[in-house]
Scaffold this motif. Structure first.
Motif, PDB file in Angstrom:
ATOM      1  N   MET A  85      51.675  77.311  31.497  1.00 14.17           N
ATOM      2  CA  MET A  85      51.407  75.908  31.217  1.00 14.17           C
ATOM      3  C   MET A  85      49.915  75.571  31.143  1.00 14.17           C
ATOM      4  N   GLY A  86      49.062  76.579  31.249  1.00 15.50           N
ATOM      5  CA  GLY A  86      47.629  76.344  31.118  1.00 15.50           C
ATOM      6  C   GLY A  86      46.901  76.204  32.432  1.00 15.50           C
ATOM      7  N   GLY A  87      47.560  76.559  33.533  1.00 20.01           N
ATOM      8  CA  GLY A  87      46.895  76.544  34.830  1.00 20.01           C
ATOM      9  C   GLY A  87      46.747  75.173  35.455  1.00 20.01           C
ATOM     10  N   VAL A  88      47.595  74.222  35.051  1.00 16.88           N
ATOM     11  CA  VAL A  88      47.519  72.871  35.615  1.00 16.88           C
ATOM     12  C   VAL A  88      48.664  72.631  36.590  1.00 16.88           C
ATOM     13  N   LEU A  89      48.449  71.671  37.492  1.00 20.04           N
ATOM     14  CA  LEU A  89      49.469  71.258  38.442  1.00 20.04           C
ATOM     15  C   LEU A  89      49.857  69.812  38.143  1.00 20.04           C
ATOM     16  N   TYR A  90      51.141  69.563  38.147  1.00 18.28           N
ATOM     17  CA  TYR A  90      51.660  68.221  37.893  1.00 18.28           C
ATOM     18  C   TYR A  90      51.274  67.280  39.028  1.00 18.28           C
ATOM     19  N   SER A  91      50.918  66.045  38.680  1.00 10.73           N
ATOM     20  CA  SER A  91      50.650  64.987  39.654  1.00 10.73           C
ATOM     21  C   SER A  91      51.668  63.872  39.444  1.00 10.73           C
ATOM     22  N   PRO A  92      51.992  63.100  40.485  1.00  9.24           N
ATOM     23  CA  PRO A  92      52.953  62.003  40.300  1.00  9.24           C
ATOM     24  C   PRO A  92      52.538  61.083  39.156  1.00  9.24           C
ATOM     25  N   HIS A  93      53.506  60.734  38.344  1.00  6.39           N
ATOM     26  CA  HIS A  93      53.209  59.943  37.145  1.00  6.39           C
ATOM     27  C   HIS A  93      53.214  58.433  37.443  1.00  6.39           C
ATOM     28  N   PRO A  94      52.577  57.655  36.580  1.00  3.69           N
ATOM     29  CA  PRO A  94      52.660  56.194  36.724  1.00  3.69           C
ATOM     30  C   PRO A  94      54.032  55.691  36.286  1.00  3.69           C
ATOM     31  N   HIS A  95      54.264  54.387  36.454  1.00  5.54           N
ATOM     32  CA  HIS A  95      55.551  53.821  36.059  1.00  5.54           C
ATOM     33  C   HIS A  95      55.707  53.865  34.533  1.00  5.54           C
ATOM     34  N   TYR A  96      56.937  53.789  34.087  1.00  8.57           N
ATOM     35  CA  TYR A  96      57.256  53.845  32.656  1.00  8.57           C
ATOM     36  C   TYR A  96      56.577  52.679  31.937  1.00  8.57           C
ATOM     37  N   GLN A  97      55.878  52.979  30.859  1.00  8.22           N
ATOM     38  CA  GLN A  97      55.181  51.939  30.094  1.00  8.22           C
ATOM     39  C   GLN A  97      54.846  52.467  28.697  1.00  8.22           C
ATOM     40  N   THR A  98      54.543  51.542  27.806  1.00 12.25           N
ATOM     41  CA  THR A  98      54.185  51.917  26.445  1.00 12.25           C
ATOM     42  C   THR A  98      52.706  52.291  26.387  1.00 12.25           C
ATOM     43  N   GLY A  99      52.428  53.399  25.703  1.00 14.27           N
ATOM     44  CA  GLY A  99      51.058  53.854  25.545  1.00 14.27           C
ATOM     45  C   GLY A  99      50.882  54.488  24.175  1.00 14.27           C
ATOM     46  N   THR A 100      49.708  55.030  23.942  1.00 10.73           N
ATOM     47  CA  THR A 100      49.367  55.580  22.629  1.00 10.73           C
ATOM     48  C   THR A 100      49.041  57.062  22.716  1.00 10.73           C
ATOM     49  N   VAL A 101      49.625  57.814  21.789  1.00 12.47           N
ATOM     50  CA  VAL A 101      49.321  59.231  21.620  1.00 12.47           C
ATOM     51  C   VAL A 101      48.259  59.353  20.522  1.00 12.47           C
TER      52      VAL A 101
END
Length: 198
Positions: A85-101
């Motif tokens: 996965m590229g050597g990263v560790l998952y962190s707790p995510h924020p609440h569900y919301q609309t954002g931009t890719v």
């Protein structure tokens, strides 16, 4: 999607099918939310073998959870997957919301036909650092378009690990509403077609 694009598809929630004999019949493995720590040691051994033989892997959302946060203390941590996965560790995510890719590499086959940016509702997974030094970033999250827990600054959200022939991780795709988003559908189709190429 399979019918429209002339590929066969099997769908299952039975992880015991992740074994050497069964995987031989497939060109790509779409890991749809199955977290790696929910796989047995034998399943964890079969998947890298499949990938390292040149077959494709498309990881969606929770399929990319790394780290020991949810791991049973008695379980052995799957180090291979963290590197994958590229050597990263998952962190707790924020609440569900609309954002931009923000699409970064518009020439990559997976990103062809997508606009420079698109909006989607999601949980916007965060990691302990950017994986950029170990992966090829295809798209990032525009952190100014939503409220992150811990802003990453450089926040890749879709990437490939070029150590493997056909690996792509797509961190967005929390729930079926994603499939109502035409840009996401286009992305998913491209990813499966690319991963499944011989």
């Amino acid at each position: 999607m399979a019918e429209e694009n002339n590929f066969a598809m099997d769908f299952t929630d039975d992880a015991t099918v992740i074994n050497d004999d069964n995987l031989k019949q497939y060109q790509a493995f779409v890991m749809l939310h199955l977290a790696p720590f929910d796989m047995t040691p034998s399943e964890q051994a079969a998947l890298p073998k499949f990938i390292e033989e040149g077959k494709g892997w498309v990881g969606i959302h929770a399929a990319g959870l790394t780290g020991r946060e949810f791991l049973d203390p008695k379980s052995v941590y799957w180090e291979w997957f963290e590197g994958f996965m590229g050597g990263v560790l998952y962190s707790p995510h924020p609440h569900y919301q609309t954002g931009t890719v923000l699409v970064e590499d518009r020439k990559h086959p997976v990103m062809r036909g997508l606009p420079r940016s698109f909006s989607i509702g999601d949980e916007w997974y965060e990691f302990n650092k950017s994986p950029r030094e170990n992966v090829h970033v295809l798209a990032t999250a525009d952190e100014s378009s939503y409220h992150p827990n811990h802003p990453m600054g450089d926040h890749p959200i879709i990437w490939t690990n070029t150590k493997y022939r056909r690996m792509i991780y797509i961190a967005i795709g929390h729930d079926p509403s994603s499939l109502e988003n035409q840009d996401y559908l286009h992305l998913l189709r491209n990813a499966i077609m690319w991963a499944g190429q011989k």
